[in-house]
Design a protein around this motif. Structure first.
Motif, PDB file in Angstrom:
ATOM      1  N   GLU A 181       0.819  -1.212   0.000  1.00  0.00           N
ATOM      2  CA  GLU A 181       0.000   0.000   0.000  1.00  0.00           C
ATOM      3  C   GLU A 181       0.850   1.258   0.000  1.00  0.00           C
ATOM      4  N   ARG A 182       2.170   1.083   0.134  1.00  0.00           N
ATOM      5  CA  ARG A 182       3.114   2.200   0.078  1.00  0.00           C
ATOM      6  C   ARG A 182       4.197   1.859  -0.936  1.00  0.00           C
ATOM      7  N   ALA A 183       4.794   2.899  -1.516  1.00  0.00           N
ATOM      8  CA  ALA A 183       5.854   2.686  -2.500  1.00  0.00           C
ATOM      9  C   ALA A 183       6.834   3.839  -2.481  1.00  0.00           C
ATOM     10  N   PHE A 184       8.098   3.506  -2.739  1.00  0.00           N
ATOM     11  CA  PHE A 184       9.143   4.511  -2.919  1.00  0.00           C
ATOM     12  C   PHE A 184       9.885   4.194  -4.208  1.00  0.00           C
ATOM     13  N   ALA A 185       9.858   5.137  -5.138  1.00  0.00           N
ATOM     14  CA  ALA A 185      10.652   5.041  -6.358  1.00  0.00           C
ATOM     15  C   ALA A 185      11.961   5.789  -6.106  1.00  0.00           C
ATOM     16  N   LEU A 186      13.087   5.147  -6.405  1.00  0.00           N
ATOM     17  CA  LEU A 186      14.398   5.727  -6.121  1.00  0.00           C
ATOM     18  C   LEU A 186      15.087   6.104  -7.427  1.00  0.00           C
ATOM     19  N   GLY A 187      15.719   7.264  -7.449  1.00  0.00           N
ATOM     20  CA  GLY A 187      16.398   7.694  -8.662  1.00  0.00           C
ATOM     21  C   GLY A 187      17.335   8.852  -8.406  1.00  0.00           C
ATOM     22  N   GLY A 188      17.832   9.429  -9.491  1.00  0.00           N
ATOM     23  CA  GLY A 188      18.740  10.559  -9.392  1.00  0.00           C
ATOM     24  C   GLY A 188      18.203  11.754 -10.146  1.00  0.00           C
ATOM     25  N   VAL A 189      18.643  12.942  -9.747  1.00  0.00           N
ATOM     26  CA  VAL A 189      18.296  14.171 -10.461  1.00  0.00           C
ATOM     27  C   VAL A 189      19.612  14.874 -10.810  1.00  0.00           C
ATOM     28  N   PRO A 190      19.844  15.187 -12.097  1.00  0.00           N
ATOM     29  CA  PRO A 190      21.149  15.715 -12.512  1.00  0.00           C
ATOM     30  C   PRO A 190      21.339  17.182 -12.138  1.00  0.00           C
ATOM     31  N   THR A 191      22.552  17.490 -11.686  1.00  0.00           N
ATOM     32  CA  THR A 191      22.921  18.876 -11.383  1.00  0.00           C
ATOM     33  C   THR A 191      23.778  19.480 -12.490  1.00  0.00           C
ATOM     34  N   GLY A 192      24.393  18.616 -13.308  1.00  0.00           N
ATOM     35  CA  GLY A 192      25.251  19.094 -14.385  1.00  0.00           C
ATOM     36  C   GLY A 192      26.660  19.423 -13.961  1.00  0.00           C
ATOM     37  N   GLU A 193      26.980  19.195 -12.685  1.00  0.00           N
ATOM     38  CA  GLU A 193      28.330  19.452 -12.201  1.00  0.00           C
ATOM     39  C   GLU A 193      28.635  18.506 -11.056  1.00  0.00           C
ATOM     40  N   LEU A 194      29.923  18.270 -10.823  1.00  0.00           N
ATOM     41  CA  LEU A 194      30.322  17.384  -9.741  1.00  0.00           C
ATOM     42  C   LEU A 194      29.945  17.995  -8.401  1.00  0.00           C
ATOM     43  N   ILE A 195      29.480  17.152  -7.498  1.00  0.00           N
ATOM     44  CA  ILE A 195      29.048  17.620  -6.179  1.00  0.00           C
ATOM     45  C   ILE A 195      30.216  17.484  -5.208  1.00  0.00           C
ATOM     46  N   GLU A 196      30.516  18.562  -4.505  1.00  0.00           N
ATOM     47  CA  GLU A 196      31.653  18.577  -3.597  1.00  0.00           C
ATOM     48  C   GLU A 196      31.190  18.574  -2.142  1.00  0.00           C
ATOM     49  N   ASP A 197      32.105  18.160  -1.275  1.00  0.00           N
ATOM     50  CA  ASP A 197      31.892  18.195   0.182  1.00  0.00           C
ATOM     51  C   ASP A 197      30.712  17.322   0.618  1.00  0.00           C
ATOM     52  N   ASP A 198      30.406  16.303  -0.163  1.00  0.00           N
ATOM     53  CA  ASP A 198      29.353  15.331   0.199  1.00  0.00           C
ATOM     54  C   ASP A 198      28.014  16.001   0.487  1.00  0.00           C
ATOM     55  N   GLU A 199      27.741  17.115  -0.179  1.00  0.00           N
ATOM     56  CA  GLU A 199      26.462  17.809   0.026  1.00  0.00           C
ATOM     57  C   GLU A 199      25.431  17.304  -0.979  1.00  0.00           C
ATOM     58  N   TYR A 200      25.012  16.080  -0.753  1.00  0.00           N
ATOM     59  CA  TYR A 200      24.066  15.436  -1.662  1.00  0.00           C
ATOM     60  C   TYR A 200      22.646  15.645  -1.150  1.00  0.00           C
ATOM     61  N   GLY A 201      21.912  16.533  -1.798  1.00  0.00           N
ATOM     62  CA  GLY A 201      20.523  16.727  -1.432  1.00  0.00           C
ATOM     63  C   GLY A 201      19.654  15.619  -2.020  1.00  0.00           C
ATOM     64  N   VAL A 202      18.488  15.414  -1.419  1.00  0.00           N
ATOM     65  CA  VAL A 202      17.521  14.442  -1.925  1.00  0.00           C
ATOM     66  C   VAL A 202      16.216  15.180  -2.201  1.00  0.00           C
ATOM     67  N   LEU A 203      15.837  15.235  -3.473  1.00  0.00           N
ATOM     68  CA  LEU A 203      14.585  15.881  -3.863  1.00  0.00           C
ATOM     69  C   LEU A 203      13.451  14.859  -3.801  1.00  0.00           C
ATOM     70  N   GLY A 204      12.245  15.358  -3.606  1.00  0.00           N
ATOM     71  CA  GLY A 204      11.113  14.456  -3.490  1.00  0.00           C
ATOM     72  C   GLY A 204       9.923  14.887  -4.312  1.00  0.00           C
ATOM     73  N   ALA A 205       9.113  13.908  -4.630  1.00  0.00           N
ATOM     74  CA  ALA A 205       7.787  14.117  -5.210  1.00  0.00           C
ATOM     75  C   ALA A 205       6.905  13.027  -4.616  1.00  0.00           C
ATOM     76  N   ARG A 206       5.589  13.275  -4.548  1.00  0.00           N
ATOM     77  CA  ARG A 206       4.730  12.318  -3.861  1.00  0.00           C
ATOM     78  C   ARG A 206       3.314  12.379  -4.393  1.00  0.00           C
ATOM     79  N   THR A 207       2.547  11.347  -4.075  1.00  0.00           N
ATOM     80  CA  THR A 207       1.115  11.382  -4.329  1.00  0.00           C
ATOM     81  C   THR A 207       0.446  12.160  -3.201  1.00  0.00           C
ATOM     82  N   ASP A 208      -0.780  12.561  -3.418  1.00  0.00           N
ATOM     83  CA  ASP A 208      -1.499  13.350  -2.409  1.00  0.00           C
ATOM     84  C   ASP A 208      -1.572  12.636  -1.067  1.00  0.00           C
ATOM     85  N   SER A 209      -1.685  11.305  -1.111  1.00  0.00           N
ATOM     86  CA  SER A 209      -1.894  10.544   0.122  1.00  0.00           C
ATOM     87  C   SER A 209      -0.608  10.261   0.889  1.00  0.00           C
TER      88      SER A 209
END
Length: 254
Positions: A115-143
Motif C-alpha cells: 500500500e506504500r511505494a518509494f521510487a528511487l532515482g537521481g536528479v542531474p545537477t550538471g556538475e560534480l558535487i563537492e563536500d558530500d552535500e548530496y541533497g535528496v529531492l522528493g515528489a509524492r502522491t497526495d496521500s
C-alpha cells in the motif's frame, strides 16, 4: 512470449510490505540503492518479469550461461520491515512499454499487499558535487506523508525536477496514485555524468529514517572511493591537457 510474462519464483507471506523501485536512470542512483538493499539484507527472489519491450538480448554469467533480459522482485526483510524491491538492468524501450511494464509491476505489488511505494532515482545537477552535500529531492502522491519525508531531509522544490519524472519512477506515482497507492519518489542529486554511489547512499539514508531500519554502507563507500579515484584521474588529465583515461581506468563509469 506474451507482451508481459511474470514468472513466480517464491510466494512468501509479507506483512504490510513497502514497494521499493530502483531501475537504471541518472547516475544509476536508484539501481545502486535497490541492489544494495537486496545484497545487504540477503533478499529472496520472488518474481521475474519478462517483457517484449525490454531490449532483445540476453545476459551471460561467468559460466557462460545466457538468460533473457528481465526485471526482478526480491523480498527484503529490513530489520523487521518487509520490502518488495524491484530491480533490473533495463527500462522499457517505448512510451507504451513504460505504461505496460509499470502496470505489471504495480499488479505484482498489489498481489503482495503493498500500500506504500518509494521510487528511487537521481536528479542531474550538471556538475560534480563537492563536500558530500548530496541533497535528496522528493515528489509524492497526495496521500503520501510529505511532512515525514521533509523531516527525514527530503526537499520539495517548486518546478523541480525540471521536465518532471520520466520512466517507471514517474509512473509509479502517476499510475500508483490512481490506484490509491501512497507513493513517493526520492531523487538524489548527482552530476549525471558518472555512476554515483554517494547519491545512492544519501537516498538510502532518507529511506532508513522513514522506514526505520539500518543498513551497512561499507560496500557503497568503497565504490564511492573508487569513483573518486576515477574523477581525480579525469581532472588530472584535463588539467594537464592529456586525453581521457583508458577504458580500463573508466570501468566504473556507466
Amino acid at each position: 512470449m506474451d507482451d508481459i510474462d511474470i514468472e513466480v519464483v517464491a510466494d512468501p507471506s509479507l506483512d504490510e510490505p513497502v514497494l521499493i523501485e530502483g531501475l537504471p536512470g541518472v547516475g544509476h542512483v536508484g539501481k545502486l540503492a535497490a541492489e544494495h538493499l537486496v545484497e545487504e539484507f540477503d533478499g529472496e527472489l520472488v518474481r521475474r518479469v519478462y517483457a517484449r519491450d525490454f531490449p532483445p538480448q540476453v545476459t551471460v554469467d561467468d559460466d557462460g550461461v545466457a538468460e533473457l533480459t528481465h526485471a526482478e522482485f526480491h523480498h527484503v526483510d529490513a530489520d523487521g520491515t518487509d520490502l518488495l524491491v524491484l530491480t533490473g538492468d533495463h527500462q522499457a524501450a517505448s512510451n507504451d512499454g513504460h505504461y505496460t511494464l509499470t502496470t505489471a509491476f504495480l499488479d505484482v505489488a498489489e498481489e503482495f499487499g503493498c500500500e506504500r511505494a518509494f521510487a528511487l532515482g537521481g536528479v542531474p545537477t550538471g556538475e560534480l558535487i563537492e563536500d558530500d552535500e548530496y541533497g535528496v529531492l522528493g515528489a509524492r502522491t497526495d496521500s503520501a506523508d510529505g511532512e515525514a519525508l521533509a523531516d527525514a531531509g527530503v526537499e520539495f522544490r517548486e518546478d523541480e525536477p525540471a521536465g518532471g519524472i520520466v520512466g517507471v519512477s514517474g509512473l509509479i506515482l502517476g499510475l500508483g496514485g490512481r490506484r490509491g497507492l501512497d507513493a513517493a519518489c526520492l531523487m538524489g542529486e548527482t552530476s549525471g555524468y558518472l555512476v554515483d554511489p554517494k547519491s545512492a547512499q544519501a537516498v538510502l539514508e532518507v529511506l532508513e529514517t522513514v522506514l526505520g531500519f539500518d543498513v551497512d554502507f561499507a560496500d557503497l563507500e568503497e565504490r564511492a572511493d573508487e569513483m573518486e579515484d576515477v574523477v581525480g584521474k579525469i581532472q588530472e588529465m584535463q588539467g594537464g591537457g592529456e586525453g581521457m583515461p583508458s577504458e580500463d581506468e573508466l570501468r566504473y563509469i556507466g
